[in-house]
Each structure stands twice: as structure tokens, then as C-alpha cells.
Design an enzyme around this catalytic site. Structure first.
Site, PDB file in Angstrom:
ATOM      1  N   GLN A 100       1.182  -1.562   0.050  1.00  0.00           N
ATOM      2  CA  GLN A 100       0.139  -0.186   0.114  1.00  0.00           C
ATOM      3  C   GLN A 100       1.111   1.064   0.873  1.00  0.00           C
ATOM      4  O   GLN A 100       0.542   1.787   0.027  1.00  0.00           O
ATOM      5  CB  GLN A 100      -0.963   0.291   1.356  1.00  0.00           C
ATOM      6  CG  GLN A 100      -1.484  -1.092   1.320  1.00  0.00           C
ATOM      7  CD  GLN A 100      -2.900  -0.623   2.914  1.00  0.00           C
ATOM      8  OE1 GLN A 100      -3.615  -0.520   2.660  1.00  0.00           O
ATOM      9  NE2 GLN A 100      -2.021  -1.568   3.881  1.00  0.00           N
ATOM     10  N   HIS A 118      -1.979   1.217  -4.334  1.00  0.00           N
ATOM     11  CA  HIS A 118      -1.932   2.468  -3.851  1.00  0.00           C
ATOM     12  C   HIS A 118      -1.280   3.862  -4.769  1.00  0.00           C
ATOM     13  O   HIS A 118      -1.404   4.506  -4.672  1.00  0.00           O
ATOM     14  CB  HIS A 118      -1.893   2.666  -2.408  1.00  0.00           C
ATOM     15  CG  HIS A 118      -2.692   1.911  -1.541  1.00  0.00           C
ATOM     16  ND1 HIS A 118      -3.002   2.095  -0.506  1.00  0.00           N
ATOM     17  CD2 HIS A 118      -4.561   1.222  -2.328  1.00  0.00           C
ATOM     18  CE1 HIS A 118      -4.236   1.636  -0.029  1.00  0.00           C
ATOM     19  NE2 HIS A 118      -4.760   0.769  -1.198  1.00  0.00           N
TER      20      HIS A 118
HETATM   21  C1  BV8 Z   1     -12.065   2.266  -3.404  1.00  0.00           C
HETATM   22  C2  BV8 Z   1      -2.617   7.411  -1.314  1.00  0.00           C
HETATM   23  C3  BV8 Z   1     -14.424   2.060  -4.447  1.00  0.00           C
HETATM   24  C4  BV8 Z   1      -1.319   7.505  -2.236  1.00  0.00           C
HETATM   25  C5  BV8 Z   1      -3.998   5.498   0.527  1.00  0.00           C
HETATM   26  C6  BV8 Z   1     -16.578   3.387   4.967  1.00  0.00           C
HETATM   27  C7  BV8 Z   1     -16.529   2.102   5.349  1.00  0.00           C
HETATM   28  C8  BV8 Z   1     -14.761   1.491   5.184  1.00  0.00           C
HETATM   29  C9  BV8 Z   1     -14.641   1.563   4.078  1.00  0.00           C
HETATM   30  C10 BV8 Z   1     -15.380   2.893   3.357  1.00  0.00           C
HETATM   31  C11 BV8 Z   1     -15.679   3.366   3.821  1.00  0.00           C
HETATM   32  N1  BV8 Z   1     -15.609   4.864   2.999  1.00  0.00           N
HETATM   33  C12 BV8 Z   1     -15.026   5.225   2.003  1.00  0.00           C
HETATM   34  C13 BV8 Z   1     -14.525   4.101   1.955  1.00  0.00           C
HETATM   35  C14 BV8 Z   1     -13.475   2.608   1.210  1.00  0.00           C
HETATM   36  C15 BV8 Z   1     -12.170   3.724   0.888  1.00  0.00           C
HETATM   37  C16 BV8 Z   1     -11.195   3.016   2.615  1.00  0.00           C
HETATM   38  O1  BV8 Z   1     -10.798   1.885   3.177  1.00  0.00           O
HETATM   39  N2  BV8 Z   1     -11.874   4.282   3.289  1.00  0.00           N
HETATM   40  C17 BV8 Z   1     -11.184   3.911   4.578  1.00  0.00           C
HETATM   41  C18 BV8 Z   1     -10.159   5.062   5.761  1.00  0.00           C
HETATM   42  C19 BV8 Z   1     -12.614   4.152   6.077  1.00  0.00           C
HETATM   43  N3  BV8 Z   1     -11.582   2.888   0.029  1.00  0.00           N
HETATM   44  C20 BV8 Z   1     -10.922   3.767  -1.071  1.00  0.00           C
HETATM   45  O2  BV8 Z   1     -11.246   4.300  -1.495  1.00  0.00           O
HETATM   46  C21 BV8 Z   1     -10.467   2.830  -1.766  1.00  0.00           C
HETATM   47  N4  BV8 Z   1     -10.684   2.785  -3.210  1.00  0.00           N
HETATM   48  O3  BV8 Z   1     -12.770   1.688  -1.963  1.00  0.00           O
HETATM   49  O4  BV8 Z   1     -12.522   2.525  -4.874  1.00  0.00           O
HETATM   50  C22 BV8 Z   1     -14.527   2.459  -6.387  1.00  0.00           C
HETATM   51  C23 BV8 Z   1     -14.927   0.873  -7.106  1.00  0.00           C
HETATM   52  C24 BV8 Z   1     -15.725   1.774  -8.420  1.00  0.00           C
HETATM   53  C25 BV8 Z   1     -15.725   3.106  -8.538  1.00  0.00           C
HETATM   54  C26 BV8 Z   1     -15.156   4.069  -7.265  1.00  0.00           C
HETATM   55  C27 BV8 Z   1     -14.385   3.391  -6.316  1.00  0.00           C
HETATM   56  C28 BV8 Z   1      -8.826   3.212  -2.225  1.00  0.00           C
HETATM   57  C29 BV8 Z   1      -8.359   3.340  -0.885  1.00  0.00           C
HETATM   58  C30 BV8 Z   1      -6.605   4.173  -1.787  1.00  0.00           C
HETATM   59  C31 BV8 Z   1      -6.202   5.376  -0.493  1.00  0.00           C
HETATM   60  N5  BV8 Z   1      -4.945   6.003  -0.765  1.00  0.00           N
HETATM   61  N6  BV8 Z   1      -3.057   6.583   0.875  1.00  0.00           N
HETATM   62  C32 BV8 Z   1      -0.721   8.288  -0.571  1.00  0.00           C
HETATM   63  O5  BV8 Z   1      -1.189   9.088  -0.784  1.00  0.00           O
HETATM   64  O6  BV8 Z   1      -0.203   7.776   0.158  1.00  0.00           O
HETATM   65  S1  BV8 Z   1      -4.818   5.148   1.761  1.00  0.00           S
HETATM   66  C33 BV8 Z   1      -3.248   5.159   2.708  1.00  0.00           C
HETATM   67  O7  BV8 Z   1      -3.616   4.208   4.065  1.00  0.00           O
HETATM   68  C34 BV8 Z   1      -2.288   4.863   2.535  1.00  0.00           C
HETATM   69  O8  BV8 Z   1      -1.995   4.327   0.482  1.00  0.00           O
HETATM   70  C35 BV8 Z   1      -1.372   3.889   3.440  1.00  0.00           C
HETATM   71  O9  BV8 Z   1      -0.790   2.691   2.620  1.00  0.00           O
HETATM   72  C36 BV8 Z   1      -3.151   3.033   3.702  1.00  0.00           C
HETATM   73  C37 BV8 Z   1      -3.016   2.233   4.436  1.00  0.00           C
HETATM   74  O10 BV8 Z   1      -2.448   2.802   5.794  1.00  0.00           O
HETATM   75  P1  BV8 Z   1      -1.217   1.874   6.871  1.00  0.00           P
HETATM   76  O11 BV8 Z   1       0.009   1.905   4.860  1.00  0.00           O
HETATM   77  O12 BV8 Z   1      -1.989   0.609   7.110  1.00  0.00           O
HETATM   78  O13 BV8 Z   1      -0.659   2.851   7.172  1.00  0.00           O
HETATM   79  P2  BV8 Z   1      -0.920   3.085   8.915  1.00  0.00           P
HETATM   80  O14 BV8 Z   1      -0.319   4.490   9.532  1.00  0.00           O
HETATM   81  O15 BV8 Z   1      -3.051   3.233   8.884  1.00  0.00           O
HETATM   82  O16 BV8 Z   1      -1.016   2.376   9.988  1.00  0.00           O
HETATM   83  C38 BV8 Z   1       0.494   1.822  10.013  1.00  0.00           C
HETATM   84  C39 BV8 Z   1       0.521   0.569  10.869  1.00  0.00           C
HETATM   85  O17 BV8 Z   1       2.052   0.075  10.826  1.00  0.00           O
HETATM   86  C40 BV8 Z   1       0.079   0.795  12.202  1.00  0.00           C
HETATM   87  O18 BV8 Z   1      -0.825  -0.583  12.333  1.00  0.00           O
HETATM   88  C41 BV8 Z   1       0.894   0.684  13.174  1.00  0.00           C
HETATM   89  O19 BV8 Z   1       1.022  -0.508  14.135  1.00  0.00           O
HETATM   90  C42 BV8 Z   1       2.266  -0.236  11.851  1.00  0.00           C
HETATM   91  N7  BV8 Z   1       3.807  -0.084  12.708  1.00  0.00           N
HETATM   92  C43 BV8 Z   1       4.158   0.952  13.058  1.00  0.00           C
HETATM   93  N8  BV8 Z   1       5.550   1.133  12.736  1.00  0.00           N
HETATM   94  C44 BV8 Z   1       5.451  -0.475  13.015  1.00  0.00           C
HETATM   95  C45 BV8 Z   1       4.639  -1.155  12.728  1.00  0.00           C
HETATM   96  N9  BV8 Z   1       4.644  -2.589  12.473  1.00  0.00           N
HETATM   97  C46 BV8 Z   1       5.068  -3.246  12.592  1.00  0.00           C
HETATM   98  N10 BV8 Z   1       6.506  -2.573  12.698  1.00  0.00           N
HETATM   99  C47 BV8 Z   1       6.573  -1.120  12.778  1.00  0.00           C
HETATM  100  N11 BV8 Z   1       7.869  -0.559  13.655  1.00  0.00           N
END
Ligand code: BV8
Length: 251
Positions: A100, A118
Site C-alpha cells: 500500500q 495504491h
Molecule cells: C475504493 C493514497 C472503490 C496514496 C491511500 C467507509 C467504510 C469502509 C470503507 C470505506 C468507507 N468509505 C470509503 C471507503 C473505501 C475507502 C476506505 O477504505 N476508507 C477507509 C479509510 C475507511 N477505500 C477507498 O476509497 C479505495 N478505493 O474502495 O474504490 C471504488 C470502486 C469503483 C469506483 C469508485 C470507487 C482506495 C483506497 C486507497 C486510498 N489511498 N493512499 C498516498 O498518498 O499514500 S490509503 C493510505 O492508507 C496509504 O496508501 C496507506 O498505505 C494506507 C493504509 O494505511 P497503512 O499502510 O495501514 O498505514 P497506517 O498508518 O494506517 O498503519 C500503520 C501500521 O503500522 C499500524 O498498524 C502500526 O501499528 C504499524 N507500525 C508502525 N510502526 C511499525 C508498525 N508495524 C511494524 N513495525 C513497525 N516498526
């Protein structure tokens, strides 16, 4: 969880591994995560930045956010977790990384089989024509201007070559990700909060495919319930340890 127990179960499978990766893998490389204590989203809500409407409303703000990330990224290097995945690929145990992350650090670490589900921050694409161009340091001018314009049509704005919220994933990338999930018998879920769909559904598919699913995170996540094992700790430590013992046992 005893890491040797986990690895024995993996060895028994004669593993074909796929990894689903999130921002946590790049934390040790200096890249802030999205939702952690120093997360990128903390000062803004996602809707203010990573959405098409945010870009049409205030492209300068969105580009400023990406430039801020790129300034950090240009100082970042892959860390031992990235190199562990490259090693598993070189040993023909990993068949792919579904990331991602848009930071390009897997490629710099030498991995070849990468699905950037992504998108990728080092490229920008025209909002209108089909042009895609490098946006990072190799085109310094573009990297440092508030509103980069397309070099091809010279009329329209460039936008980051990433998938924003509300945008569909590239169908080919999503197909690759689901195929890799079905072709593997072990899934590593590394450094992701498991809140973004559809990527966060892949571990569910893996379980339905009777794969062993192992989570590498510093805390429990919504995905933990689908995992057979959770190796808690910084993945830049746990993943190299896992990889080293696994490769030793598979000799
Ligand atoms: C789509 C852009 C359909 C690039 C990103 C309501 C409910 C459910 C879903 C939805 C909703 N409303 C909308 C949605 C869908 C939506 C979604 O999922 N929303 C979420 C927030 C609720 N998804 C979408 O819109 C996707 N598209 O569904 O399309 C569609 C179909 C047809 C026609 C039209 C539409 C598109 C999703 C892509 C979004 N773009 N990024 C950029 O600028 O980066 S997402 C963004 O979050 C990044 O890409 C990132 O990678 C991604 C996920 O986050 P994580 O990578 O998990 O990062 P995070 O900080 O959250 O977590 C880090 C983790 O690491 C933590 O757990 C932490 O504990 C851990 N950690 C920290 N340090 C360490 C560690 N682990 C191990 N070792 C360490 N040292």
C-alpha cells in the site's frame, strides 16, 4: 507467540509466500505512518488531502502535502524489513509483495515482484492526457514548484500517480493482488492498520484459501482476528529474525 512455532508451521507448508505491506514497514526508514502517533493524517483528515475533491478544491495544498512527504522520502533508505522481503524473493520463497506504500522503497531494496496497489509517489500523471512522468528529484524543477504542469500537453495540471480515497484501484493491480493471494500458502501482513479496503480484505481471502496468515505489527489490528499468528514488535527486527530462522530451517 514463539517465533520458532510459527516458523515450523511455515516450513511444514513448503511455503509460497505473499506479503501485504503497509506504512509500518517504512517507519524505520524515517517515513511517518498515516494513523500512528506521528501519523501523516494527524494534522489533517484524509478527506482534506488524498481525494479527488480535495485536489480540485485546493491542488496547491495537496501538492504541498506530497512535496513534504517527498522531502522526507529523498532522505530515506530501505531498512532490514525491506531487505528481508528481497531475500525471500531471491530464495524463490516469496512470489510477491502487495504494498500500500507509494514510497518505492521495496524496489530500491532490490525486490522485483511488487504490486504498488495504491500507486507511486515518485511519478505524476496528467489530469487530462495520458502522460505520466517522474516527479521526484530526477525532475528537480517539477519537484519544487507549487503546481506542476504536464510537460506533454502543457495545459493541464499533473497529479500524484497514486490512488486516492473514493478512486478505484487499477483493475490489473487488483487482479494481480488477488491472484498472488490465491497462488500462495503463506501470507505475511506487515505494518498495516488494516483499515483501508479493499486491500484489508486480502487476509480474509488468504484464510479462505487455507493459507497461514502471520501479522507483523507493534500492536493488534482489525486484521489480527484473521491471523493464525501475530509477531508483535517492530517489523524491522521481527521480519529479519523470521527470515533468517526460516531460511536456516529450509536449508
Ligand atoms: C475504493 C493514497 C472503490 C496514496 C491511500 C467507509 C467504510 C469502509 C470503507 C470505506 C468507507 N468509505 C470509503 C471507503 C473505501 C475507502 C476506505 O477504505 N476508507 C477507509 C479509510 C475507511 N477505500 C477507498 O476509497 C479505495 N478505493 O474502495 O474504490 C471504488 C470502486 C469503483 C469506483 C469508485 C470507487 C482506495 C483506497 C486507497 C486510498 N489511498 N493512499 C498516498 O498518498 O499514500 S490509503 C493510505 O492508507 C496509504 O496508501 C496507506 O498505505 C494506507 C493504509 O494505511 P497503512 O499502510 O495501514 O498505514 P497506517 O498508518 O494506517 O498503519 C500503520 C501500521 O503500522 C499500524 O498498524 C502500526 O501499528 C504499524 N507500525 C508502525 N510502526 C511499525 C508498525 N508495524 C511494524 N513495525 C513497525 N516498526
Amino acid at each position: 507467540m514463539n517465533i520458532n512455532t510459527v516458523i515450523d508451521a511455515v516450513v511444514e507448508r513448503d511455503p509460497t509466500i505473499v506479503s501485504v505491506v503497509g506504512a509500518g514497514i517504512s517507519k524505520a526508514s524515517g517515513m511517518p505512518t498515516f494513523r500512528g502517533e506521528d501519523g501523516l493524517w494527524n494534522n489533517y483528515r484524509a478527506e482534506e488531502l488524498a481525494t479527488p475533491s480535495a485536489f480540485s478544491k485546493d491542488p496547491k495544498l495537496v501538492w504541498e502535502w506530497y512535496r513534504a512527504r517527498m522531502r522526507i522520502l529523498l532522505e530515506a533508505e530501505p531498512n532490514p524489513a525491506h531487505y528481508s522481503l528481497t531475500k525471500l524473493e531471491e530464495e524463490n520463497i516469496s512470489i510477491g509483495i502487495i504494498t500500500q506504500n507509494v514510497d518505492g522503497l521495496h524496489e530500491i531494496a532490490g525486490s522485483k515482484k511488487i504490486v504498488e496497489i495504491h500507486g507511486r509517489i515518485r511519478y505524476a500523471r496528467c489530469v487530462n492526457c495520458d502522460n505520466i512522468e517522474r516527479w521526484d528529484s530526477s525532475t528537480k524543477a517539477q519537484k519544487d514548484i507549487a503546481l506542476p504542469y504536464c510537460h506533454k500537453c502543457e495545459i493541464n495540471l499533473l497529479r500524484p500517480d497514486v490512488v486516492w480515497f473514493g478512486e478505484p484501484l487499477d483493475p490489473q493491480s487488483w487482479q494481480q493482488a488477488t491472484e498472488l493471494t490465491m497462488q500462495s500458502n503463506v501470507m505475511l501482513v506487515i505494518g498495516t492498520s488494516g483499515v483501508v479496503v479493499p486491500v484489508s480484505t486480502l487476509p480474509i481471502y488468504a484464510k479462505q484459501n487455507n493459507s497461514i496468515v502471520i501479522e507483523f505489527n507493534i500492536e493488534q489490528t482489525p486484521i489480527s482476528g484473521y491471523c493464525d499468528y501475530s509477531l508483535l514488535g517492530p517489523c524491522e527486527e521481527t521480519l529479519p529474525e523470521f527470515t533468517e530462522i526460516l531460511l536456516e530451517k529450509m536449508k
